[in-house]
Design an enzyme around this catalytic site. Structure first.
Site, PDB file in Angstrom:
ATOM      1  N   ARG A  27      33.305  72.988  65.995  1.00 12.73           N
ATOM      2  CA  ARG A  27      32.517  71.743  66.857  1.00 12.73           C
ATOM      3  C   ARG A  27      31.291  71.957  66.148  1.00 12.73           C
ATOM      4  NH1 ARG A  27      32.274  71.368  73.731  1.00 12.73           N
ATOM      5  NH2 ARG A  27      31.166  70.422  72.815  1.00 12.73           N
TER       6      ARG A  27
ATOM      7  N   GLN B 181      23.201  65.200  78.756  1.00 15.16           N
ATOM      8  CA  GLN B 181      23.989  65.826  78.307  1.00 15.16           C
ATOM      9  C   GLN B 181      24.852  66.829  77.090  1.00 15.16           C
ATOM     10  OE1 GLN B 181      27.176  64.966  81.562  1.00 15.16           O
ATOM     11  NE2 GLN B 181      26.082  63.057  80.922  1.00 15.16           N
TER      12      GLN B 181
ATOM     13  N   ASP C 213      24.462  69.029  71.328  1.00 13.52           N
ATOM     14  CA  ASP C 213      23.977  68.740  69.279  1.00 13.52           C
ATOM     15  C   ASP C 213      23.159  68.546  68.354  1.00 13.52           C
ATOM     16  OD1 ASP C 213      23.354  66.001  70.048  1.00 13.52           O
ATOM     17  OD2 ASP C 213      25.762  64.799  69.731  1.00 13.52           O
TER      18      ASP C 213
ATOM     19  N   HIS D 100      22.589  70.438  79.336  1.00  9.86           N
ATOM     20  CA  HIS D 100      23.728  71.791  79.053  1.00  9.86           C
ATOM     21  C   HIS D 100      24.287  72.769  78.169  1.00  9.86           C
ATOM     22  CE1 HIS D 100      26.536  68.257  81.238  1.00  9.86           C
ATOM     23  NE2 HIS D 100      25.763  68.789  82.195  1.00  9.86           N
TER      24      HIS D 100
ATOM     25  N   CYS E 253      24.385  85.836  75.260  1.00 10.51           N
ATOM     26  CA  CYS E 253      25.480  87.192  75.332  1.00 10.51           C
ATOM     27  C   CYS E 253      26.584  87.048  76.570  1.00 10.51           C
ATOM     28  CB  CYS E 253      24.731  88.940  75.300  1.00 10.51           C
ATOM     29  SG  CYS E 253      23.889  89.527  76.741  1.00 10.51           S
TER      30      CYS E 253
ATOM     31  N   CYS F 277      26.602  91.368  71.439  1.00 18.81           N
ATOM     32  CA  CYS F 277      24.513  91.081  71.429  1.00 18.81           C
ATOM     33  C   CYS F 277      24.337  93.153  71.110  1.00 18.81           C
ATOM     34  CB  CYS F 277      24.277  90.888  73.025  1.00 18.81           C
ATOM     35  SG  CYS F 277      22.904  90.757  73.554  1.00 18.81           S
TER      36      CYS F 277
ATOM     37  N   CYS G  43      22.864  94.660  74.115  1.00 17.00           N
ATOM     38  CA  CYS G  43      24.336  95.241  75.532  1.00 17.00           C
ATOM     39  C   CYS G  43      25.467  95.237  74.968  1.00 17.00           C
ATOM     40  CB  CYS G  43      23.909  94.510  76.399  1.00 17.00           C
ATOM     41  SG  CYS G  43      24.036  93.221  76.778  1.00 17.00           S
TER      42      CYS G  43
ATOM     43  N   GLY H 112      26.376  55.611  77.134  1.00 20.53           N
ATOM     44  CA  GLY H 112      27.104  56.700  76.928  1.00 20.53           C
ATOM     45  C   GLY H 112      27.716  58.064  77.653  1.00 20.53           C
TER      46      GLY H 112
ATOM     47  N   GLU I 208      32.502  50.874  77.922  1.00 15.77           N
ATOM     48  CA  GLU I 208      33.498  50.641  78.877  1.00 15.77           C
ATOM     49  C   GLU I 208      32.467  50.478  80.010  1.00 15.77           C
ATOM     50  OE1 GLU I 208      36.546  49.783  78.887  1.00 15.77           O
ATOM     51  OE2 GLU I 208      36.787  50.155  76.428  1.00 15.77           O
TER      52      GLU I 208
HETATM   53  C1  BJW Z   1      30.565  54.991  74.493  1.00 14.38           C
HETATM   54  C2  BJW Z   1      30.420  54.936  72.995  1.00 14.38           C
HETATM   55  C3  BJW Z   1      29.254  54.316  72.316  1.00 14.38           C
HETATM   56  C4  BJW Z   1      32.342  56.157  74.286  1.00 14.38           C
HETATM   57  N1  BJW Z   1      28.276  53.909  73.125  1.00 14.38           N
HETATM   58  N2  BJW Z   1      29.698  54.600  74.575  1.00 14.38           N
HETATM   59  C5  BJW Z   1      33.813  67.928  92.961  1.00 14.38           C
HETATM   60  C6  BJW Z   1      33.175  67.613  92.705  1.00 14.38           C
HETATM   61  C7  BJW Z   1      31.428  66.749  92.940  1.00 14.38           C
HETATM   62  C8  BJW Z   1      31.436  68.227  91.897  1.00 14.38           C
HETATM   63  C9  BJW Z   1      32.316  68.998  91.187  1.00 14.38           C
HETATM   64  C10 BJW Z   1      33.541  68.961  91.969  1.00 14.38           C
HETATM   65  N3  BJW Z   1      34.154  70.113  91.241  1.00 14.38           N
HETATM   66  C11 BJW Z   1      33.638  70.884  90.647  1.00 14.38           C
HETATM   67  C12 BJW Z   1      32.212  70.416  90.257  1.00 14.38           C
HETATM   68  C13 BJW Z   1      31.022  70.236  89.773  1.00 14.38           C
HETATM   69  C14 BJW Z   1      31.350  70.571  88.007  1.00 14.38           C
HETATM   70  C15 BJW Z   1      31.750  68.853  87.856  1.00 14.38           C
HETATM   71  O1  BJW Z   1      30.635  68.038  87.912  1.00 14.38           O
HETATM   72  N4  BJW Z   1      33.271  68.613  87.623  1.00 14.38           N
HETATM   73  C16 BJW Z   1      33.429  67.385  87.527  1.00 14.38           C
HETATM   74  C17 BJW Z   1      34.182  67.459  86.614  1.00 14.38           C
HETATM   75  C18 BJW Z   1      34.122  67.199  88.406  1.00 14.38           C
HETATM   76  N5  BJW Z   1      29.766  70.585  88.032  1.00 14.38           N
HETATM   77  C19 BJW Z   1      29.802  71.484  87.085  1.00 14.38           C
HETATM   78  O2  BJW Z   1      30.113  72.438  87.003  1.00 14.38           O
HETATM   79  C20 BJW Z   1      28.229  71.663  86.753  1.00 14.38           C
HETATM   80  N6  BJW Z   1      27.811  72.452  87.728  1.00 14.38           N
HETATM   81  C21 BJW Z   1      27.175  72.531  88.600  1.00 14.38           C
HETATM   82  O3  BJW Z   1      27.177  71.941  89.403  1.00 14.38           O
HETATM   83  O4  BJW Z   1      26.851  73.700  89.311  1.00 14.38           O
HETATM   84  C22 BJW Z   1      26.481  73.859  90.647  1.00 14.38           C
HETATM   85  C23 BJW Z   1      28.368  74.853  90.754  1.00 14.38           C
HETATM   86  C24 BJW Z   1      27.693  75.568  90.823  1.00 14.38           C
HETATM   87  C25 BJW Z   1      29.444  76.836  90.618  1.00 14.38           C
HETATM   88  C26 BJW Z   1      30.385  75.751  91.588  1.00 14.38           C
HETATM   89  C27 BJW Z   1      29.680  74.794  91.746  1.00 14.38           C
HETATM   90  C28 BJW Z   1      28.642  74.259  91.972  1.00 14.38           C
HETATM   91  C29 BJW Z   1      28.262  72.110  85.097  1.00 14.38           C
HETATM   92  C30 BJW Z   1      28.237  70.926  84.794  1.00 14.38           C
HETATM   93  C31 BJW Z   1      28.905  71.419  83.028  1.00 14.38           C
HETATM   94  C32 BJW Z   1      29.752  70.482  82.660  1.00 14.38           C
HETATM   95  N7  BJW Z   1      29.615  71.322  80.732  1.00 14.38           N
HETATM   96  C33 BJW Z   1      30.330  70.373  79.829  1.00 14.38           C
HETATM   97  C34 BJW Z   1      30.806  70.961  78.795  1.00 14.38           C
HETATM   98  C35 BJW Z   1      29.209  71.234  77.552  1.00 14.38           C
HETATM   99  C36 BJW Z   1      29.219  72.944  77.028  1.00 14.38           C
HETATM  100  C37 BJW Z   1      30.737  71.565  75.812  1.00 14.38           C
HETATM  101  O5  BJW Z   1      30.072  70.890  74.780  1.00 14.38           O
HETATM  102  O6  BJW Z   1      30.746  72.173  75.505  1.00 14.38           O
HETATM  103  O7  BJW Z   1      29.123  69.329  79.499  1.00 14.38           O
HETATM  104  S1  BJW Z   1      31.808  69.307  80.714  1.00 14.38           S
HETATM  105  C38 BJW Z   1      31.646  67.858  79.617  1.00 14.38           C
HETATM  106  O8  BJW Z   1      31.175  66.574  80.203  1.00 14.38           O
HETATM  107  C39 BJW Z   1      30.051  68.136  79.162  1.00 14.38           C
HETATM  108  C40 BJW Z   1      29.468  66.868  78.715  1.00 14.38           C
HETATM  109  O9  BJW Z   1      27.924  66.802  78.382  1.00 14.38           O
HETATM  110  C41 BJW Z   1      29.773  66.191  80.260  1.00 14.38           C
HETATM  111  C42 BJW Z   1      30.117  64.521  80.547  1.00 14.38           C
HETATM  112  O10 BJW Z   1      30.133  64.013  79.789  1.00 14.38           O
HETATM  113  P1  BJW Z   1      30.811  63.044  79.061  1.00 14.38           P
HETATM  114  O11 BJW Z   1      29.009  62.860  78.663  1.00 14.38           O
HETATM  115  O12 BJW Z   1      29.738  61.990  80.306  1.00 14.38           O
HETATM  116  O13 BJW Z   1      31.430  61.864  78.163  1.00 14.38           O
HETATM  117  P2  BJW Z   1      33.298  61.358  78.919  1.00 14.38           P
HETATM  118  O14 BJW Z   1      33.818  61.803  77.358  1.00 14.38           O
HETATM  119  O15 BJW Z   1      32.956  61.726  79.591  1.00 14.38           O
HETATM  120  O16 BJW Z   1      32.344  59.990  78.786  1.00 14.38           O
HETATM  121  C43 BJW Z   1      31.407  59.699  77.279  1.00 14.38           C
HETATM  122  C44 BJW Z   1      30.947  58.159  77.491  1.00 14.38           C
HETATM  123  O17 BJW Z   1      30.456  57.715  76.209  1.00 14.38           O
HETATM  124  C45 BJW Z   1      32.507  57.051  77.941  1.00 14.38           C
HETATM  125  O18 BJW Z   1      31.886  56.637  79.894  1.00 14.38           O
HETATM  126  C46 BJW Z   1      32.552  56.177  77.304  1.00 14.38           C
HETATM  127  O19 BJW Z   1      33.419  54.694  77.555  1.00 14.38           O
HETATM  128  C47 BJW Z   1      31.025  55.825  77.123  1.00 14.38           C
HETATM  129  N8  BJW Z   1      31.126  55.687  74.901  1.00 14.38           N
HETATM  130  N9  BJW Z   1      31.633  54.806  72.954  1.00 14.38           N
HETATM  131  C48 BJW Z   1      28.318  54.063  74.212  1.00 14.38           C
HETATM  132  N10 BJW Z   1      29.554  54.259  70.852  1.00 14.38           N
END
Ligand code: BJW
Length: 268
Positions: free
Chosen positions: A86, A117, A120, A135, A143, A168, A171, A208, A236
């Site tokens: 990536r 979020q 990049d 994020h 590490c 690392c 460590c 987005g 969407e």
């Molecule tokens: C366009 C377009 C164009 C297309 N123009 N638009 C149950 C309920 C509530 C919360 C939780 C739950 N169970 C677990 C949780 C917590 C969890 C969570 O939310 N999970 C859900 C899946 C339910 N969250 C976490 O764990 C977070 N931490 C946290 O809550 O800490 C407290 C805690 C600690 C311990 C235990 C529990 C809680 C951390 C979240 C970290 C997310 N990480 C990622 C990976 C990052 C690294 C990597 O990139 O590899 O972040 S996951 C991934 O999703 C990434 C993104 O930033 C994130 C969001 O995605 P995003 O940006 O919305 O993308 P898409 O693909 O979903 O949507 C794209 C959109 O663009 C679409 O709408 C399209 O239509 C649109 N689009 N082209 C404009 N040209």
């Protein structure tokens, strides 16, 4: 181009022109604008989103295997290989007209803060000056065991083949990207800052994001409760559309430059 504006929860459809003009009016009066971006922001740069059914970043993988501490602990080479691939993709791509338009907005509004979020780095590359990367960043490393920051040059890869991560120097634990995985807390203080700005802003542009991942997904709600005009830009309807004041349907790379051009025309 985008065809028809859709006001979530409203009484019907408004034309795109009416909606975009309403958004421009709100921006023209704003002192503080928060631009909250997600993966769709970078789609037109050629970076797949997470949840697109066919081409999304999770299409070939289970997120639990890749974007969690457990996933990395079980198979560090797999996760490291996927992130190197990536990083290669990002290195070959560049910010698009939408990223540049957000940077140009800084000339037209007293204060603009980008809360992203995305990992990049495209907003910075495009010239935005105040960016909260909720994020993390894929080109920063730490590490696994102790979170020691590690400044190393990591070659990018053309494939997602498994590759053992470096170690690392302090460590001896494996090095990982400094991004936020599921179940991990966001960087200390950063989310509180984003929340404060969201509560205080006059306009929030939500660009987005599917609005499915917490806690970032809650920020538009905070902005709306604080009295901001919430303008969603998305191809969407999403989870955010329920409480967006204005929904501009279409690609960020087309809509954001149009908004900025209209604001510039107002100021001329
Ligand atoms: C366009 C377009 C164009 C297309 N123009 N638009 C149950 C309920 C509530 C919360 C939780 C739950 N169970 C677990 C949780 C917590 C969890 C969570 O939310 N999970 C859900 C899946 C339910 N969250 C976490 O764990 C977070 N931490 C946290 O809550 O800490 C407290 C805690 C600690 C311990 C235990 C529990 C809680 C951390 C979240 C970290 C997310 N990480 C990622 C990976 C990052 C690294 C990597 O990139 O590899 O972040 S996951 C991934 O999703 C990434 C993104 O930033 C994130 C969001 O995605 P995003 O940006 O919305 O993308 P898409 O693909 O979903 O949507 C794209 C959109 O663009 C679409 O709408 C399209 O239509 C649109 N689009 N082209 C404009 N040209």
């Amino acid at each position: 181009m985008f065809d028809v504006g859709y006001r979530a929860g409203g009484t019907g459809k408004l034309t795109d022109v009416e909606d975009i003009e309403t958004a421009v009016d709100a921006l023209a009066k704003a002192q503080l604008v928060v631009a909250a971006s997600g993966a769709g922001m970078s789609k037109e740069s050629g970076i797949p989103t997470f949840r697109d059914a066919q081409s999304g970043l999770w299409a070939r993988y289970n997120p639990e295997e890749l974007a969690t501490r457990q996933g990395f602990a079980q198979n560090p080479a797999r996760v490291w290989g996927w992130y190197n691939y990536r990083r290669g993709l990002i290195a070959r791509r560049a910010p698009h007209a939408g990223h540049l338009a957000l940077a140009a907005l800084e000339e037209l509004v007293p204060q603009v803060v980008v809360v992203t979020q995305n990992i990049d780095g495209f907003h910075r590359e495009a010239g935005s000056s105040t960016i909260l990367e909720l994020h993390g960043n894929i080109n920063r490393f730490k590490c696994f065991d102790q979170d020691h920051p590690v400044g190393i040059d990591v070659p990018v890869a053309d494939t997602d083949a498994e590759l053992e991560p470096p170690i690392c120097p302090r460590c001896g634990s494996p090095i990982r990207p400094d991004v936020v995985w599921f179940g991990e807390m966001l960087p200390s203080g950063l989310f509180q800052q984003a929340e404060t700005l969201s509560r205080a802003c006059d306009v929030m542009l939500v660009i987005g994001t599917s609005g499915m991942v917490q806690p970032a997904a809650g920020l538009p709600f905070v902005a709306e409760a604080g009295g901001a005009t919430v303008v969603e830009v998305n191809t969407e309807p999403s989870q955010v559309s329920h409480y967006a004041s204005i929904f501009l349907q279409g690609p960020a790379g087309e809509i954001l430059p149009q908004i900025v051009a209209r604001l510039e025309a107002l100021r001329a």
